[in-house]
Design a protein around this motif. Structure first.
Motif, PDB file in Angstrom:
ATOM      1  N   LEU A 162       0.799  -1.227   0.000  1.00  0.00           N
ATOM      2  CA  LEU A 162       0.000   0.000   0.000  1.00  0.00           C
ATOM      3  C   LEU A 162       0.831   1.276   0.000  1.00  0.00           C
ATOM      4  O   LEU A 162       0.267   2.376   0.046  1.00  0.00           O
ATOM      5  CB  LEU A 162      -0.942   0.006   1.216  1.00  0.00           C
ATOM      6  N   SER A 163       2.139   1.149  -0.071  1.00  0.00           N
ATOM      7  CA  SER A 163       2.993   2.338   0.017  1.00  0.00           C
ATOM      8  C   SER A 163       2.926   3.207  -1.225  1.00  0.00           C
ATOM      9  O   SER A 163       3.312   4.378  -1.193  1.00  0.00           O
ATOM     10  CB  SER A 163       4.446   1.909   0.250  1.00  0.00           C
ATOM     11  N   GLY A 164       2.464   2.636  -2.340  1.00  0.00           N
ATOM     12  CA  GLY A 164       2.423   3.380  -3.590  1.00  0.00           C
ATOM     13  C   GLY A 164       3.714   3.315  -4.367  1.00  0.00           C
ATOM     14  O   GLY A 164       3.817   3.884  -5.465  1.00  0.00           O
ATOM     15  N   LYS A 165       4.713   2.605  -3.847  1.00  0.00           N
ATOM     16  CA  LYS A 165       6.016   2.537  -4.525  1.00  0.00           C
ATOM     17  C   LYS A 165       6.058   1.480  -5.613  1.00  0.00           C
ATOM     18  O   LYS A 165       6.930   1.519  -6.478  1.00  0.00           O
ATOM     19  CB  LYS A 165       7.112   2.279  -3.492  1.00  0.00           C
ATOM     20  N   ASP A 166       5.141   0.523  -5.565  1.00  0.00           N
ATOM     21  CA  ASP A 166       5.128  -0.556  -6.554  1.00  0.00           C
ATOM     22  C   ASP A 166       3.806  -0.481  -7.323  1.00  0.00           C
ATOM     23  O   ASP A 166       2.757  -0.831  -6.800  1.00  0.00           O
ATOM     24  CB  ASP A 166       5.272  -1.911  -5.863  1.00  0.00           C
ATOM     25  N   SER A 167       3.857  -0.025  -8.554  1.00  0.00           N
ATOM     26  CA  SER A 167       2.638   0.172  -9.350  1.00  0.00           C
ATOM     27  C   SER A 167       1.978  -1.138  -9.749  1.00  0.00           C
ATOM     28  O   SER A 167       0.861  -1.129 -10.285  1.00  0.00           O
ATOM     29  CB  SER A 167       2.971   0.988 -10.610  1.00  0.00           C
ATOM     30  N   ALA A 168       2.621  -2.264  -9.492  1.00  0.00           N
ATOM     31  CA  ALA A 168       2.006  -3.552  -9.824  1.00  0.00           C
ATOM     32  C   ALA A 168       0.825  -3.844  -8.918  1.00  0.00           C
ATOM     33  O   ALA A 168      -0.055  -4.643  -9.276  1.00  0.00           O
ATOM     34  CB  ALA A 168       3.039  -4.674  -9.713  1.00  0.00           C
ATOM     35  N   TYR A 169       0.787  -3.205  -7.740  1.00  0.00           N
ATOM     36  CA  TYR A 169      -0.340  -3.393  -6.817  1.00  0.00           C
ATOM     37  C   TYR A 169      -1.470  -2.435  -7.198  1.00  0.00           C
ATOM     38  O   TYR A 169      -1.257  -1.226  -7.261  1.00  0.00           O
ATOM     39  CB  TYR A 169       0.094  -3.123  -5.377  1.00  0.00           C
ATOM     40  N   THR A 210      -4.055  -0.596  -5.999  1.00  0.00           N
ATOM     41  CA  THR A 210      -4.598  -0.085  -4.752  1.00  0.00           C
ATOM     42  C   THR A 210      -5.440   1.150  -4.995  1.00  0.00           C
ATOM     43  O   THR A 210      -5.154   1.943  -5.900  1.00  0.00           O
ATOM     44  CB  THR A 210      -3.468   0.271  -3.766  1.00  0.00           C
ATOM     45  N   ALA A 211      -6.464   1.317  -4.162  1.00  0.00           N
ATOM     46  CA  ALA A 211      -7.325   2.494  -4.278  1.00  0.00           C
ATOM     47  C   ALA A 211      -6.838   3.627  -3.397  1.00  0.00           C
ATOM     48  O   ALA A 211      -7.182   4.780  -3.617  1.00  0.00           O
ATOM     49  CB  ALA A 211      -8.759   2.126  -3.895  1.00  0.00           C
ATOM     50  N   ARG A 212      -6.016   3.330  -2.414  1.00  0.00           N
ATOM     51  CA  ARG A 212      -5.536   4.370  -1.499  1.00  0.00           C
ATOM     52  C   ARG A 212      -4.255   3.910  -0.830  1.00  0.00           C
ATOM     53  O   ARG A 212      -4.028   2.716  -0.629  1.00  0.00           O
ATOM     54  CB  ARG A 212      -6.596   4.703  -0.437  1.00  0.00           C
ATOM     55  N   ASN A 213      -3.428   4.868  -0.487  1.00  0.00           N
ATOM     56  CA  ASN A 213      -2.200   4.551   0.239  1.00  0.00           C
ATOM     57  C   ASN A 213      -1.902   5.580   1.315  1.00  0.00           C
ATOM     58  O   ASN A 213      -0.785   5.648   1.829  1.00  0.00           O
ATOM     59  CB  ASN A 213      -1.007   4.433  -0.718  1.00  0.00           C
ATOM     60  N   ALA A 214      -2.914   6.383   1.687  1.00  0.00           N
ATOM     61  CA  ALA A 214      -2.731   7.436   2.686  1.00  0.00           C
ATOM     62  C   ALA A 214      -2.193   6.852   3.986  1.00  0.00           C
ATOM     63  O   ALA A 214      -2.739   5.902   4.535  1.00  0.00           O
ATOM     64  CB  ALA A 214      -4.055   8.157   2.934  1.00  0.00           C
ATOM     65  N   GLY A 215      -1.132   7.436   4.466  1.00  0.00           N
ATOM     66  CA  GLY A 215      -0.507   6.981   5.700  1.00  0.00           C
ATOM     67  C   GLY A 215       0.585   5.972   5.453  1.00  0.00           C
ATOM     68  O   GLY A 215       1.699   6.100   5.983  1.00  0.00           O
ATOM     69  N   TYR A 216       0.305   4.960   4.651  1.00  0.00           N
ATOM     70  CA  TYR A 216       1.323   3.949   4.328  1.00  0.00           C
ATOM     71  C   TYR A 216       2.470   4.573   3.533  1.00  0.00           C
ATOM     72  O   TYR A 216       3.611   4.114   3.611  1.00  0.00           O
ATOM     73  CB  TYR A 216       0.697   2.800   3.545  1.00  0.00           C
ATOM     74  N   ASP A 217       2.157   5.633   2.768  1.00  0.00           N
ATOM     75  CA  ASP A 217       3.209   6.280   1.980  1.00  0.00           C
ATOM     76  C   ASP A 217       4.160   7.102   2.842  1.00  0.00           C
ATOM     77  O   ASP A 217       5.190   7.575   2.362  1.00  0.00           O
ATOM     78  CB  ASP A 217       2.592   7.163   0.885  1.00  0.00           C
TER      79      ASP A 217
END
Length: 724
Positions: A151-158, A160-167
């Motif tokens: 959920l970090s947003g660093k891997d576009s293969a996932y 995800t609809a949101r990554n707030a906080g994990y990023d």
């Protein structure tokens, strides 16, 4: 997705702010006392009972709007059914209490606290030593780390609809022992309690393939009082079975079955036993309450109860009269009516075992004003719309008949009972017809049609704007105050018809009003119109001030349409016409709200315990995207300011809870001042529940405790004192 509401947080969540000139606003402190809003407006209604009073076993059948498209709450098509399943089968570090505030879930977490703030924020989670996945493996740091990476947003293969906080997380690692998880943040994050709820096993989050597809239709590993047993698309149901691996209080029920049932079919489903629990609309709530034994009630208050004595007499006369064709039609109608009545009465008898539980949902309905273009791009017009509304009256239309508190919502970012709540509506101001008219005039919207304004520009005297002489009197020294323009009759539906189509009877009525001194009479120049007078239509540069009001048309939207009718009448009083457009439910949000194809609309947002995180995309200032389009995130009103964005950013970055709360309140005051959306009322929560069930119903803010739900033991007494 409902149309007076939206889905879970995965679905959730420009005009410059004016500091001077015609739109001066009060000081936007947005702060209140710490005790303000400390109590929810309505409590839970769940028939609470001690676990000892609840029998072991049984199946609870629960009506849902849709079958879940995915079991992964972090995907874009997650919905309310996805959330309900996750609550029952997956860990959550924090859950909401009855006041909508996050509380540690002791079944999973012994403690969680910020242990360092410099040079980095560090949070240490100490897990319950009994907490294990359904395959026997301990819940631990590997699961936290896999979810962060997904959920970090660093891997576009996932996907995800949101990554707030994990990023904002820098790393996740094992702590002093297997029961500790140490989370280090690269940037401070105030809403850290929102993370890892729900927590998925590394089996789901460990690879992109497992995350994207593996958890859509099944969860091989879970860790809750229930586990997903099967998803039956043919029967449109999801079966949750009691988990043998659960270490907490054992679930009372053997199964919870989530069964898809349309809203307009739920009363019948409750009557025939297809479901035991169902969210319902006010009409079904009235029907069930009636069946439950309202004193002096009559079954003919139902669908067949509209036949008055006069209609019944006419029917008898037709059946027994000499007109055979008319008599035949009436006999067939009566036969059909008897069938409907028989079914209705049979269902009413079965519904006597059902109770309506009432509370307020953790969500509010708002009037959205699309500021992307047209008249509402002008903040003065948006303010005028806001000042035309009597929000107290609108709340009473919805909530008063249900016996629920009809208090208008005073915040975009929290609801009464939540820590961040403060009524900041004074930053905009309340109902003020004179102010609304003055704002419209300042924005260049004046009385009369485009044709009349053209006449004015040529120096001609426009009828209805400067006055004219009636054959019955008037010397030209006064203004003829009319509720409708002399050339166009306003019908309250955003449309009009030429005055020359008006009947002679209506013309006589207008003249009589003038003689009686009612609206339409002569008055000295400068005299204000009587209170309640409907303003004439307004126009600017030859174009009338008409706003497109988009509404859903399907069953269950009656309340929205009733509110919209009243809003239309309120706007008409200040000279704003509306063009009401009713669209299919399935396209309402997607093709109109999200696409920006509306001027006015009614829809809802859920409240969040973490407004700095969840509400930011809802109110963020739209920015141009790389392809030239406008990136609005979830800000479907297209109204935002740099100041609001900055306040959210500051709130997210502070670890001082009091300062975060104050910053959120200040952001809310500025959202009010921009008038992109006007909160109206907290949504009613009406849940029909079989009267033998305990610990289930209208939960309000609180996350349900699924393991305590069940059927009362024989002889046990519920909260009303009645034995099961």
């Amino acid at each position: 997705m409902s149309y007076d509401g939206v889905g879970p947080r995965a679905v959730m969540r420009s005009v410059a702010f004016l500091t001077a000139g015609a739109l001066a606003v009060p000081l936007l402190a947005g702060c209140g006392s710490d005790d303000e809003g400390s109590r929810p407006l309505a409590g839970q209604d769940i028939a609470p009972a001690a676990r000892a009073q609840v029998t072991d076993g049984g199946t609870l059948r629960w009506a849902v709007d849709t079958m879940p498209e995915t079991l992964n709450t972090f995907q874009a098509d997650a919905d309310a059914s996805t959330t309900r399943i996750a609550q029952a089968v997956l860990p959550a570090m924090f859950r909401l209490d009855a006041a909508g505030r996050p509380q540690r879930d002791a079944d999973y977490l012994d403690s969680a606290r910020v242990v360092e703030t410099e040079p980095r924020q560090v949070v240490v989670y100490r897990l319950n030593q009994q907490a294990v996945w359904s395959d026997g493996r301990e819940i631990g740091a590997a699961d936290f780390a896999a979810q962060w990476r997904a959920l970090s947003g660093k891997d576009s293969a996932y996907w995800t609809a949101r990554n707030a906080g994990y990023d904002r997380i820098e790393k996740v690692e094992r702590g002093a022992n297997d029961l500790e998880v140490r989370v280090t943040f690269a940037r401070p994050y105030a809403d850290w309690q929102s993370l890892f709820s729900p927590l998925y096993p590394k089996d789901v989050t460990g690879t992109a393939n497992d995350f994207n597809d593996g958890a859509r239709k099944k969860l091989k590993v879970s860790a809750g009082p229930f586990a997903v047993q099967k998803i039956d698309t043919a029967e449109k149901e999801v079966v949750l079975a009691r988990s043998p691996r659960w270490w907490g209080h054992p679930a009372k029920l053997n199964e919870i079955v989530l069964h898809q049932v349309a809203r307009d079919k739920r009363a019948a489903a409750l009557a025939d036993g297809t479901v035991d629990v169902a969210d319902i609309d006010p009409a079904d709530a009235d029907r069930i309450t009636l069946a439950d034994g309202a004193q002096g009630s009559s079954p003919f208050q139902g669908p067949a109860g509209g036949r008055t004595a006069a209609k019944a007499l006419r029917s008898w006369a037709l059946v027994h009269g000499s007109d055979e064709k008319a008599a035949g039609r009436e006999r067939r109608a009566l036969a059909a009516g008897r069938g409907t009545l028989t079914t209705y009465l049979r269902q009413q008898d079965a519904l006597r075992g059902v109770k309506v539980r009432k509370s307020l949902e953790p969500a509010f309905t708002q009037l959205a004003l699309n500021g992307a273009g047209g008249p509402l791009a002008d903040e003065r017009v948006r303010h005028a719309v806001a000042h035309a509304l009597d929000r107290k009256e609108l709340a009473e239309i919805v909530l008063k008949p249900l016996g629920l508190p009809a208090t208008p919502v005073g915040s975009h970012l929290a609801l009464s009972g939540q820590a961040a709540y403060a009524d900041s509506s004074d930053a905009l101001g309340g109902q003020d017809t004179a102010q609304a008219k003055a704002l419209l005039a300042d924005a260049g919207w004046v009385a009369g049609t485009g044709k009349e304004q053209d006449k004015q520009k040529k120096g001609e005297k426009a009828a209805g704007a400067q006055g004219h002489k009636d054959a019955g009197g008037g010397d030209g020294d006064g203004t003829y105050i009319v509720g409708v323009n002399d050339d166009i009759e306003h019908n309250g539906d955003g449309k009009g018809r030429p005055r020359d189509e008006e009947s002679a009877e209506n013309g006589a009525r207008t003249r009589q009003l003038a003689q009686d001194g009612a609206p339409g009479a002569y008055a000295p120049r400068g005299t204000a119109a009587p209170a309640g007078t409907v303003a004439g239509p307004l126009a600017k540069d030859g174009k009338p001030l008409t706003l497109r009001f988009v509404l859903p048309s399907g069953p269950g939207s009656e309340t929205l349409r009733k509110v919209a009718d009243r809003i239309t009448a309120m706007l008409e009083k200040v000279g704003i016409a509306t063009d009401v457009t009713k669209v299919p439910d399935e396209s309402y949000f997607r093709d109109h709200i999200a696409a920006g194809q509306y001027d006015l609309a009614l829809y809802s947002w859920p409240a969040s315990a973490y407004p700095a995180t969840d509400a930011r995309p809802v109110y963020a200032k739209p920015v141009p995207a790389a392809d030239g389009s406008l990136n609005v995130q979830q800000n479907y009103t297209r109204v935002g300011t740099d100041q609001v964005d900055q306040l959210f950013d500051q709130a997210l970055a502070t670890l001082d809870e009091g300062r975060e709360r104050d910053l959120v309140r200040k952001a809310d005051a500025r959202i009010w001042a921009s008038a992109g959306s006007i909160p109206l009322y907290q949504r009613p929560q009406l849940v029909a529940v079989r009267d033998t069930l305990a610990n289930v119903g209208a939960f309000g803010f609180q996350t349900p405790v699924y393991e305590d739900m069940g059927y009362l033991r024989k002889g046990a007494k519920g909260p009303s004192g009645a034995s099961s």
